[in-house]
Design a protein around this motif. Structure first.
Motif, PDB file in Angstrom:
ATOM      1  N   PHE A  70      30.964  37.146 -54.574  1.00 21.25           N
ATOM      2  CA  PHE A  70      30.518  35.813 -54.086  1.00 21.25           C
ATOM      3  C   PHE A  70      31.334  35.071 -53.413  1.00 21.25           C
ATOM      4  CE2 PHE A  70      26.371  36.521 -56.665  1.00 21.25           C
ATOM      5  CZ  PHE A  70      25.741  36.934 -55.700  1.00 21.25           C
ATOM      6  N   TYR A  71      32.759  35.160 -54.277  1.00 21.43           N
ATOM      7  CA  TYR A  71      33.773  34.194 -53.640  1.00 21.43           C
ATOM      8  C   TYR A  71      34.264  34.664 -52.563  1.00 21.43           C
ATOM      9  CZ  TYR A  71      38.541  32.000 -53.954  1.00 21.43           C
ATOM     10  OH  TYR A  71      39.659  31.333 -53.476  1.00 21.43           O
ATOM     11  N   PHE A  72      34.475  35.808 -52.171  1.00 24.05           N
ATOM     12  CA  PHE A  72      35.093  36.337 -50.915  1.00 24.05           C
ATOM     13  C   PHE A  72      33.874  36.544 -49.807  1.00 24.05           C
ATOM     14  CE2 PHE A  72      38.322  38.128 -53.962  1.00 24.05           C
ATOM     15  CZ  PHE A  72      39.199  37.417 -53.412  1.00 24.05           C
ATOM     16  N   THR A  73      32.573  36.224 -50.146  1.00 22.80           N
ATOM     17  CA  THR A  73      31.524  36.344 -48.929  1.00 22.80           C
ATOM     18  C   THR A  73      31.069  35.245 -48.949  1.00 22.80           C
ATOM     19  OG1 THR A  73      29.944  37.013 -50.695  1.00 22.80           O
ATOM     20  CG2 THR A  73      31.124  38.658 -49.259  1.00 22.80           C
ATOM     21  N   ARG A  74      31.470  33.947 -49.279  1.00 21.57           N
ATOM     22  CA  ARG A  74      31.097  32.626 -49.335  1.00 21.57           C
ATOM     23  C   ARG A  74      31.246  31.956 -47.803  1.00 21.57           C
ATOM     24  NH1 ARG A  74      35.566  31.170 -52.137  1.00 21.57           N
ATOM     25  NH2 ARG A  74      36.849  29.402 -51.067  1.00 21.57           N
ATOM     26  N   PRO A  75      30.344  31.485 -47.142  1.00 18.75           N
ATOM     27  CA  PRO A  75      30.669  30.745 -45.931  1.00 18.75           C
ATOM     28  C   PRO A  75      31.677  29.756 -46.103  1.00 18.75           C
ATOM     29  CG  PRO A  75      28.271  30.666 -46.558  1.00 18.75           C
ATOM     30  CD  PRO A  75      29.105  31.177 -47.563  1.00 18.75           C
ATOM     31  N   PRO A  76      32.400  29.487 -45.012  1.00 19.80           N
ATOM     32  CA  PRO A  76      32.133  30.107 -43.704  1.00 19.80           C
ATOM     33  C   PRO A  76      33.329  31.413 -43.593  1.00 19.80           C
ATOM     34  CG  PRO A  76      33.735  28.202 -43.484  1.00 19.80           C
ATOM     35  CD  PRO A  76      33.211  28.089 -44.696  1.00 19.80           C
ATOM     36  N   LEU A  77      32.763  32.504 -43.219  1.00 22.74           N
ATOM     37  CA  LEU A  77      33.633  33.801 -43.166  1.00 22.74           C
ATOM     38  C   LEU A  77      34.492  33.851 -41.962  1.00 22.74           C
ATOM     39  CD1 LEU A  77      30.823  36.325 -44.749  1.00 22.74           C
ATOM     40  CD2 LEU A  77      32.828  35.315 -45.694  1.00 22.74           C
ATOM     41  N   PRO A  78      35.718  34.289 -42.100  1.00 20.47           N
ATOM     42  CA  PRO A  78      36.498  34.589 -40.729  1.00 20.47           C
ATOM     43  C   PRO A  78      35.806  35.416 -39.868  1.00 20.47           C
ATOM     44  CG  PRO A  78      37.765  35.198 -42.630  1.00 20.47           C
ATOM     45  CD  PRO A  78      36.372  34.846 -43.148  1.00 20.47           C
ATOM     46  N   SER A  79      35.616  35.324 -38.438  1.00 17.90           N
ATOM     47  CA  SER A  79      34.995  36.101 -37.544  1.00 17.90           C
ATOM     48  C   SER A  79      35.320  37.341 -37.700  1.00 17.90           C
ATOM     49  CB  SER A  79      35.118  35.417 -36.071  1.00 17.90           C
ATOM     50  OG  SER A  79      36.743  35.565 -35.895  1.00 17.90           O
ATOM     51  N   ASN A  80      36.249  37.910 -38.020  1.00 11.23           N
ATOM     52  CA  ASN A  80      36.599  39.348 -38.112  1.00 11.23           C
ATOM     53  C   ASN A  80      36.110  40.063 -39.579  1.00 11.23           C
ATOM     54  OD1 ASN A  80      38.379  37.953 -40.042  1.00 11.23           O
ATOM     55  ND2 ASN A  80      40.060  39.468 -39.614  1.00 11.23           N
ATOM     56  N   VAL A  81      35.508  39.345 -40.077  1.00 11.85           N
ATOM     57  CA  VAL A  81      34.969  39.936 -41.493  1.00 11.85           C
ATOM     58  C   VAL A  81      33.350  40.208 -41.306  1.00 11.85           C
ATOM     59  CG1 VAL A  81      34.324  39.521 -43.917  1.00 11.85           C
ATOM     60  CG2 VAL A  81      36.580  38.922 -42.896  1.00 11.85           C
ATOM     61  N   LYS A  82      33.068  41.258 -41.223  1.00 12.06           N
ATOM     62  CA  LYS A  82      31.603  41.705 -40.849  1.00 12.06           C
ATOM     63  C   LYS A  82      31.346  42.917 -41.885  1.00 12.06           C
ATOM     64  CE  LYS A  82      31.252  40.502 -36.445  1.00 12.06           C
ATOM     65  NZ  LYS A  82      31.171  39.022 -36.504  1.00 12.06           N
ATOM     66  N   PRO A  83      29.980  43.024 -42.390  1.00 10.56           N
ATOM     67  CA  PRO A  83      29.693  44.372 -42.965  1.00 10.56           C
ATOM     68  C   PRO A  83      29.622  45.635 -42.308  1.00 10.56           C
ATOM     69  CG  PRO A  83      27.746  42.676 -42.990  1.00 10.56           C
ATOM     70  CD  PRO A  83      29.034  41.950 -42.131  1.00 10.56           C
ATOM     71  N   LEU A  84      29.710  46.552 -43.011  1.00 15.45           N
ATOM     72  CA  LEU A  84      30.005  47.881 -42.247  1.00 15.45           C
ATOM     73  C   LEU A  84      28.490  48.337 -41.433  1.00 15.45           C
ATOM     74  CD1 LEU A  84      31.641  50.170 -44.722  1.00 15.45           C
ATOM     75  CD2 LEU A  84      32.711  49.099 -42.799  1.00 15.45           C
ATOM     76  N   LEU A  85      27.511  48.117 -41.989  1.00 16.93           N
ATOM     77  CA  LEU A  85      26.396  48.711 -41.598  1.00 16.93           C
ATOM     78  C   LEU A  85      25.098  47.658 -40.720  1.00 16.93           C
ATOM     79  CD1 LEU A  85      25.556  51.409 -44.377  1.00 16.93           C
ATOM     80  CD2 LEU A  85      26.557  51.667 -42.012  1.00 16.93           C
ATOM     81  N   THR A  86      25.546  46.495 -40.759  1.00 20.26           N
ATOM     82  CA  THR A  86      24.865  45.708 -39.958  1.00 20.26           C
ATOM     83  C   THR A  86      25.797  44.341 -39.395  1.00 20.26           C
ATOM     84  OG1 THR A  86      22.808  43.968 -40.311  1.00 20.26           O
ATOM     85  CG2 THR A  86      24.417  43.944 -42.047  1.00 20.26           C
ATOM     86  N   ASP A  87      25.158  43.523 -38.465  1.00 25.83           N
ATOM     87  CA  ASP A  87      25.715  42.587 -37.816  1.00 25.83           C
ATOM     88  C   ASP A  87      26.459  41.462 -38.612  1.00 25.83           C
ATOM     89  OD1 ASP A  87      25.546  44.048 -35.508  1.00 25.83           O
ATOM     90  OD2 ASP A  87      23.457  42.860 -34.892  1.00 25.83           O
ATOM     91  N   SER A  88      25.634  41.032 -39.650  1.00 23.88           N
ATOM     92  CA  SER A  88      26.074  39.750 -40.560  1.00 23.88           C
ATOM     93  C   SER A  88      25.623  39.927 -41.805  1.00 23.88           C
ATOM     94  CB  SER A  88      25.485  38.516 -39.806  1.00 23.88           C
ATOM     95  OG  SER A  88      24.114  38.566 -39.931  1.00 23.88           O
ATOM     96  N   PHE A  89      26.466  39.061 -42.895  1.00 25.76           N
ATOM     97  CA  PHE A  89      26.002  39.054 -44.268  1.00 25.76           C
ATOM     98  C   PHE A  89      24.639  38.134 -44.100  1.00 25.76           C
ATOM     99  CE2 PHE A  89      30.573  40.031 -44.670  1.00 25.76           C
ATOM    100  CZ  PHE A  89      30.524  41.010 -45.590  1.00 25.76           C
ATOM    101  N   ASP A  90      23.705  38.640 -45.221  1.00 22.74           N
ATOM    102  CA  ASP A  90      22.559  37.862 -45.465  1.00 22.74           C
ATOM    103  C   ASP A  90      22.602  37.360 -46.721  1.00 22.74           C
ATOM    104  OD1 ASP A  90      19.827  36.984 -45.350  1.00 22.74           O
ATOM    105  OD2 ASP A  90      19.039  39.157 -46.104  1.00 22.74           O
ATOM    106  N   LEU A  91      23.235  36.058 -46.564  1.00 26.53           N
ATOM    107  CA  LEU A  91      23.506  35.315 -47.758  1.00 26.53           C
ATOM    108  C   LEU A  91      22.352  34.200 -48.216  1.00 26.53           C
ATOM    109  CD1 LEU A  91      27.163  34.606 -47.005  1.00 26.53           C
ATOM    110  CD2 LEU A  91      26.285  36.338 -48.520  1.00 26.53           C
ATOM    111  N   PRO A  92      22.452  33.815 -49.431  1.00 24.89           N
ATOM    112  CA  PRO A  92      21.410  32.805 -49.658  1.00 24.89           C
ATOM    113  C   PRO A  92      21.664  31.506 -49.146  1.00 24.89           C
ATOM    114  CG  PRO A  92      22.572  33.312 -51.643  1.00 24.89           C
ATOM    115  CD  PRO A  92      22.986  34.296 -50.651  1.00 24.89           C
ATOM    116  N   ASN A  93      20.582  30.728 -48.683  1.00 21.30           N
ATOM    117  CA  ASN A  93      20.759  29.396 -48.116  1.00 21.30           C
ATOM    118  C   ASN A  93      20.643  28.330 -49.130  1.00 21.30           C
ATOM    119  OD1 ASN A  93      21.320  30.500 -45.475  1.00 21.30           O
ATOM    120  ND2 ASN A  93      18.933  30.497 -45.182  1.00 21.30           N
ATOM    121  N   LYS A  94      19.715  28.667 -49.983  1.00 20.06           N
ATOM    122  CA  LYS A  94      19.451  27.625 -51.304  1.00 20.06           C
ATOM    123  C   LYS A  94      20.338  27.627 -52.387  1.00 20.06           C
ATOM    124  CE  LYS A  94      15.278  26.158 -53.479  1.00 20.06           C
ATOM    125  NZ  LYS A  94      13.731  26.788 -53.815  1.00 20.06           N
ATOM    126  N   MET A  95      21.080  26.564 -52.744  1.00 14.97           N
ATOM    127  CA  MET A  95      22.272  26.393 -53.703  1.00 14.97           C
ATOM    128  C   MET A  95      21.802  25.771 -54.783  1.00 14.97           C
ATOM    129  SD  MET A  95      24.423  28.520 -52.720  1.00 14.97           S
ATOM    130  CE  MET A  95      25.228  29.326 -51.363  1.00 14.97           C
TER     131      MET A  95
END
Length: 151
Positions: A70-95
């Protein structure tokens, strides 16, 4: 190899690794779960039975691993960080912690303590468990459907 096949293969491998971890850690054994949740066993073993501390290490390792994920995938992510098999991370919006979260966590915890299974270990144990587990999974699915209708 088509991307859809890679996604399914990755999900299958992750499921096998997860189920293997649950079995190695004995999280598919309700007696260990109920023994871990039996805090009274810390103070009076003769009256309450034993306390199994093994699962505390499982829980601690899971919390530590997910802390870093969670620490390394929290927004905002650098533009060059992407998952291998999809276009973007699906992170929760509700905190925030709200009533629905507290009620859901309470119902989950009570069910886990009473029966000794949570959804992952229950499904991982399908091939080795008896009819009681099938009844548990049936009611787990009914609960999930009810939760979707309520929310």
């Amino acid at each position: 190899m088509p991307n859809q096949f890679k996604v399914i293969l990755a999900a299958f491998i992750a499921g096998v690794v997860f189920a293997s971890g649950l079995i190695i850690a004995s999280m598919n054994n309700p007696i260990y779960i109920q023994g871990f949740l039996n805090i009274g066993g810390l103070f009076d073993k003769a009256r309450f039975g034993g306390w199994y501390p093994k699962l505390a290490f499982v829980m601690l390792s899971a919390v530590l691993i997910m802390f870093f994920v969670f620490y390394f995938t929290r927004p905002p992510l650098p533009s060059n960080v992407k998952p291998l098999l999809t276009d973007s991370f699906d992170l929760p919006n509700k905190m925030q912690i709200d009533k629905q979260l507290i009620i859901g966590a309470s119902v989950f915890g009570i069910g886990w303590g009473l029966y000794g299974y949570c959804p992952g270990p229950a499904i991982a144990s399908l091939l080795i468990a008896g009819p009681n587990l099938l009844i548990f999974i049936l009611f787990m699915l009914i609960g999930a459907l009810l939760a979707k209708k309520i929310s």
